[in-house]
Motif scaffolding. Structure first.
Motif, PDB file in Angstrom:
ATOM      1  N   ALA A   8      41.302  57.372  52.042  1.00 56.23           N
ATOM      2  CA  ALA A   8      42.171  56.580  51.180  1.00 56.23           C
ATOM      3  C   ALA A   8      41.339  55.576  50.405  1.00 56.23           C
ATOM      4  CB  ALA A   8      43.221  55.853  52.006  1.00 56.23           C
ATOM      5  N   THR A   9      41.870  55.123  49.284  1.00 63.66           N
ATOM      6  CA  THR A   9      41.207  54.122  48.462  1.00 63.66           C
ATOM      7  C   THR A   9      42.001  52.824  48.530  1.00 63.66           C
ATOM      8  OG1 THR A   9      40.442  55.841  46.962  1.00 63.66           O
ATOM      9  CG2 THR A   9      40.379  53.587  46.143  1.00 63.66           C
ATOM     10  N   VAL A  10      41.338  51.727  48.874  1.00 68.27           N
ATOM     11  CA  VAL A  10      41.969  50.412  48.916  1.00 68.27           C
ATOM     12  C   VAL A  10      41.388  49.590  47.780  1.00 68.27           C
ATOM     13  CG1 VAL A  10      42.330  48.329  50.280  1.00 68.27           C
ATOM     14  CG2 VAL A  10      42.240  50.557  51.415  1.00 68.27           C
ATOM     15  N   THR A  11      42.269  49.039  46.946  1.00 69.09           N
ATOM     16  CA  THR A  11      41.825  48.222  45.812  1.00 69.09           C
ATOM     17  C   THR A  11      41.649  46.773  46.242  1.00 69.09           C
ATOM     18  OG1 THR A  11      44.056  47.684  45.092  1.00 69.09           O
ATOM     19  CG2 THR A  11      43.089  49.723  44.238  1.00 69.09           C
ATOM     20  N   THR A  12      41.038  45.967  45.372  1.00 70.37           N
ATOM     21  CA  THR A  12      40.869  44.542  45.676  1.00 70.37           C
ATOM     22  C   THR A  12      42.210  43.829  45.729  1.00 70.37           C
ATOM     23  OG1 THR A  12      40.523  44.109  43.330  1.00 70.37           O
ATOM     24  CG2 THR A  12      38.553  44.417  44.677  1.00 70.37           C
ATOM     25  N   GLY A  13      43.232  44.383  45.086  1.00 70.37           N
ATOM     26  CA  GLY A  13      44.566  43.803  45.130  1.00 70.37           C
ATOM     27  C   GLY A  13      45.348  44.174  46.374  1.00 70.37           C
ATOM     28  N   GLY A  14      44.761  44.977  47.257  1.00 77.64           N
ATOM     29  CA  GLY A  14      45.428  45.344  48.494  1.00 77.64           C
ATOM     30  C   GLY A  14      46.288  46.585  48.392  1.00 77.64           C
ATOM     31  N   ASN A  15      46.165  47.347  47.317  1.00 76.33           N
ATOM     32  CA  ASN A  15      46.929  48.588  47.186  1.00 76.33           C
ATOM     33  C   ASN A  15      46.170  49.733  47.842  1.00 76.33           C
ATOM     34  OD1 ASN A  15      49.065  47.467  45.672  1.00 76.33           O
ATOM     35  ND2 ASN A  15      47.778  47.519  43.851  1.00 76.33           N
TER      36      ASN A  15
END
Length: 73
Positions: A8-15
């Protein structure tokens, strides 16, 4: 119940973005999320090296001209 192991990919915004199999029916599902503390690090691989093997010409009269390959005259 199914167990799916994927990346999975987690963005800096927490998505969180996850790719799941296409046979999962659309809609809301209860899930359990287990996160490894260490992010996945993709190692850069060295490009493959192929050695050259000189074969030379089949014949000194052989050419790859269209006229010679297809008989166009």
């Amino acid at each position: 119940m199914r167990t799916i192991e994927t990346t999975a990919t987690v963005t800096t915004g927490g998505n969180l973005t996850v790719q799941i199999p296409y046979d999962i029916t659309p809609g809301q599902h209860r899930i359990v999320l287990v996160i490894n503390e260490q992010p996945v690090i993709k190692e850069k691989r060295q490009p493959l090296k192929f050695s050259a093997y000189p074969v030379g010409l089949v014949s000194s009269n052989f050419t790859c001209r269209r006229e010679d390959l297809y008989g166009d005259r």
